[in-house]
Design a protein around this motif. Structure first.
Motif, mmCIF file in Angstrom:
data_model
loop_
_atom_site.group_PDB
_atom_site.id
_atom_site.type_symbol
_atom_site.label_atom_id
_atom_site.label_comp_id
_atom_site.label_asym_id
_atom_site.label_seq_id
_atom_site.Cartn_x
_atom_site.Cartn_y
_atom_site.Cartn_z
ATOM 1 N N TRP A 13 60.624 49.735 39.725
ATOM 2 C CA TRP A 13 59.888 51.001 39.835
ATOM 3 C C TRP A 13 60.157 51.694 41.163
ATOM 4 C CZ3 TRP A 13 55.032 47.984 38.075
ATOM 5 C CH2 TRP A 13 55.049 47.841 36.687
ATOM 6 N N LYS A 14 60.232 50.929 42.251
ATOM 7 C CA LYS A 14 60.400 51.601 43.544
ATOM 8 C C LYS A 14 61.742 52.312 43.643
ATOM 9 C CE LYS A 14 60.951 47.281 46.090
ATOM 10 N NZ LYS A 14 60.494 46.546 47.255
ATOM 11 N N VAL A 15 62.790 51.756 43.035
ATOM 12 C CA VAL A 15 64.078 52.449 43.052
ATOM 13 C C VAL A 15 64.021 53.700 42.181
ATOM 14 C CG1 VAL A 15 66.520 52.273 42.435
ATOM 15 C CG2 VAL A 15 65.397 50.406 43.680
ATOM 16 N N ALA A 16 63.391 53.599 41.025
ATOM 17 C CA ALA A 16 63.240 54.778 40.165
ATOM 18 C C ALA A 16 62.431 55.863 40.888
ATOM 19 C CB ALA A 16 62.578 54.396 38.848
ATOM 20 N N MET A 17 61.376 55.461 41.609
ATOM 21 C CA MET A 17 60.586 56.440 42.370
ATOM 22 C C MET A 17 61.443 57.130 43.423
ATOM 23 S SD MET A 17 56.748 54.935 42.895
ATOM 24 C CE MET A 17 57.218 53.395 43.659
ATOM 25 N N ALA A 18 62.266 56.365 44.124
ATOM 26 C CA ALA A 18 63.123 56.958 45.152
ATOM 27 C C ALA A 18 64.126 57.926 44.533
ATOM 28 C CB ALA A 18 63.846 55.864 45.935
ATOM 29 N N LEU A 19 64.727 57.532 43.422
ATOM 30 C CA LEU A 19 65.675 58.431 42.752
ATOM 31 C C LEU A 19 65.002 59.738 42.358
ATOM 32 C CD1 LEU A 19 67.492 55.729 40.621
ATOM 33 C CD2 LEU A 19 68.609 57.220 42.321
ATOM 34 N N GLU A 20 63.778 59.651 41.869
ATOM 35 C CA GLU A 20 63.033 60.862 41.510
ATOM 36 C C GLU A 20 62.705 61.693 42.746
ATOM 37 O OE1 GLU A 20 61.994 62.267 38.540
ATOM 38 O OE2 GLU A 20 63.279 60.793 37.543
ATOM 39 N N GLU A 21 62.165 61.050 43.782
ATOM 40 C CA GLU A 21 61.816 61.764 45.019
ATOM 41 C C GLU A 21 63.028 62.455 45.632
ATOM 42 O OE1 GLU A 21 58.989 62.437 46.716
ATOM 43 O OE2 GLU A 21 57.750 61.436 45.219
ATOM 44 N N LEU A 22 64.167 61.798 45.550
ATOM 45 C CA LEU A 22 65.387 62.335 46.148
ATOM 46 C C LEU A 22 66.114 63.296 45.216
ATOM 47 C CD1 LEU A 22 66.555 59.019 47.803
ATOM 48 C CD2 LEU A 22 65.681 61.061 48.987
ATOM 49 N N GLU A 23 65.584 63.461 43.996
ATOM 50 C CA GLU A 23 66.128 64.377 42.997
ATOM 51 C C GLU A 23 67.601 64.091 42.701
ATOM 52 O OE1 GLU A 23 65.047 68.143 44.801
ATOM 53 O OE2 GLU A 23 63.145 68.143 43.696
ATOM 54 N N LEU A 24 67.917 62.801 42.596
ATOM 55 C CA LEU A 24 69.277 62.393 42.263
ATOM 56 C C LEU A 24 69.407 62.213 40.757
ATOM 57 C CD1 LEU A 24 69.832 59.825 45.130
ATOM 58 C CD2 LEU A 24 71.021 62.013 44.842
ATOM 59 N N GLU A 25 70.562 62.558 40.245
ATOM 60 C CA GLU A 25 70.825 62.381 38.822
ATOM 61 C C GLU A 25 71.145 60.910 38.563
ATOM 62 O OE1 GLU A 25 73.850 64.096 35.385
ATOM 63 O OE2 GLU A 25 73.886 64.964 37.392
ATOM 64 N N TYR A 26 70.440 60.328 37.595
ATOM 65 C CA TYR A 26 70.660 58.923 37.297
ATOM 66 C C TYR A 26 70.424 58.635 35.825
ATOM 67 C CZ TYR A 26 65.550 58.232 37.422
ATOM 68 O OH TYR A 26 64.195 58.297 37.181
ATOM 69 N N ARG A 27 70.980 57.519 35.415
ATOM 70 C CA ARG A 27 70.839 57.047 34.040
ATOM 71 C C ARG A 27 70.243 55.644 34.107
ATOM 72 N NH1 ARG A 27 75.954 58.135 31.861
ATOM 73 N NH2 ARG A 27 76.713 56.704 33.432
ATOM 74 N N VAL A 28 69.211 55.392 33.301
ATOM 75 C CA VAL A 28 68.559 54.082 33.276
ATOM 76 C C VAL A 28 69.244 53.193 32.252
ATOM 77 C CG1 VAL A 28 66.410 52.841 32.770
ATOM 78 C CG2 VAL A 28 66.334 55.032 33.982
ATOM 79 N N ASN A 29 69.570 51.993 32.691
ATOM 80 C CA ASN A 29 70.115 50.947 31.825
ATOM 81 C C ASN A 29 69.122 49.790 31.889
ATOM 82 O OD1 ASN A 29 73.047 52.003 31.361
ATOM 83 N ND2 ASN A 29 72.671 52.210 33.543
ATOM 84 N N VAL A 30 68.371 49.603 30.828
ATOM 85 C CA VAL A 30 67.322 48.579 30.823
ATOM 86 C C VAL A 30 67.961 47.200 30.681
ATOM 87 C CG1 VAL A 30 65.266 47.713 29.647
ATOM 88 C CG2 VAL A 30 65.636 50.185 29.884
ATOM 89 N N VAL A 31 67.569 46.310 31.584
ATOM 90 C CA VAL A 31 68.015 44.919 31.557
ATOM 91 C C VAL A 31 66.865 44.116 30.970
ATOM 92 C CG1 VAL A 31 68.798 42.960 32.931
ATOM 93 C CG2 VAL A 31 69.481 45.291 33.578
ATOM 94 N N ASP A 32 67.098 43.476 29.847
ATOM 95 C CA ASP A 32 66.043 42.734 29.154
ATOM 96 C C ASP A 32 65.893 41.348 29.784
ATOM 97 O OD1 ASP A 32 64.268 41.468 27.441
ATOM 98 O OD2 ASP A 32 65.230 42.234 25.616
ATOM 99 N N LEU A 33 64.894 41.220 30.637
ATOM 100 C CA LEU A 33 64.649 39.954 31.330
ATOM 101 C C LEU A 33 64.166 38.871 30.379
ATOM 102 C CD1 LEU A 33 62.810 41.345 34.499
ATOM 103 C CD2 LEU A 33 65.267 40.927 34.190
ATOM 104 N N THR A 34 63.531 39.268 29.281
ATOM 105 C CA THR A 34 62.967 38.279 28.358
ATOM 106 C C THR A 34 64.040 37.491 27.612
ATOM 107 O OG1 THR A 34 62.751 39.835 26.509
ATOM 108 C CG2 THR A 34 60.873 39.665 28.035
ATOM 109 N N VAL A 35 65.244 38.057 27.519
ATOM 110 C CA VAL A 35 66.336 37.336 26.855
ATOM 111 C C VAL A 35 67.392 36.871 27.851
ATOM 112 C CG1 VAL A 35 65.969 38.475 24.630
ATOM 113 C CG2 VAL A 35 67.637 39.432 26.255
ATOM 114 N N GLY A 36 67.102 37.038 29.141
ATOM 115 C CA GLY A 36 67.995 36.531 30.174
ATOM 116 C C GLY A 36 69.236 37.354 30.446
ATOM 117 N N GLU A 37 69.178 38.652 30.142
ATOM 118 C CA GLU A 37 70.353 39.494 30.400
ATOM 119 C C GLU A 37 70.790 39.448 31.860
ATOM 120 O OE1 GLU A 37 71.296 43.224 27.666
ATOM 121 O OE2 GLU A 37 69.375 43.428 28.703
#
Length: 161
Positions: A13-37
């Protein structure tokens, strides 16, 4: 474009917050921790420690940065925002960033593990991590008494903590 490899956790969350605050263009790639990705070879190529978040800055020849606070420093330096360039102001931000990295993050993380996920009840461990987490938040409370931000202006220290 920045690729953010993350999951819904405080460090992500803190990195996503920084990207938003800094108004940088980004794409989220969800890493599924429950399956050990995070332990799969493709992810370990990005972060040998197998932890989220990780960013890939495609504008900088696929620059890869892992560890949430290292990413915050990278993004702040990339944009020239949320981290002063001046020595004393800069180190005020960095010391509170390190306070989170060496104190609140690990202590609160252990408190949560022993409270919610550890298969055996270890009251001494729960008490130790709860007390230390409380003490660290009391440090923050004292520091923020009468002011809005940890280091004069809103910064990556505030995002991290």
């Amino acid at each position: 474009m920045i690729d953010l490899y993350t999951s819904p956790t405080p460090n992500g969350w803190k990195v996503a917050m920084a990207l938003e605050e800094l108004e940088l263009e980004y794409r989220v790639n969800v890493v599924d921790l429950t399956v050990g990705e995070q332990g799969r070879p493709w992810f370990l190529d990005l972060n040998p420690n197998g932890r989220i978040p990780v960013i890939v800055d495609n504008q900088k020849k696929n620059m890869v940065v892992f560890d949430s606070n290292a990413i915050l420093i990278y993004l702040a330096e990339k944009t020239g925002k949320l981290l002063p360039k001046d020595g004393s102001k800069r180190f005020e931000v960095l010391q509170w960033l390190m306070f989170q990295a060496s104190g609140i993050g690990p202590m609160q993380g252990q408190a949560v593990v022993f409270e919610r996920y550890f298969s055996i009840d270890v009251p001494e461990a729960r008490k130790r991590y709860h007390n230390e987490t409380r003490r660290l938040y009391e440090v923050l409370d004292r520091e923020l008494d009468g002011k809005e931000w940890l280091a004069q202006d809103f910064s990556i220290a505030d995002i991290s903590n």
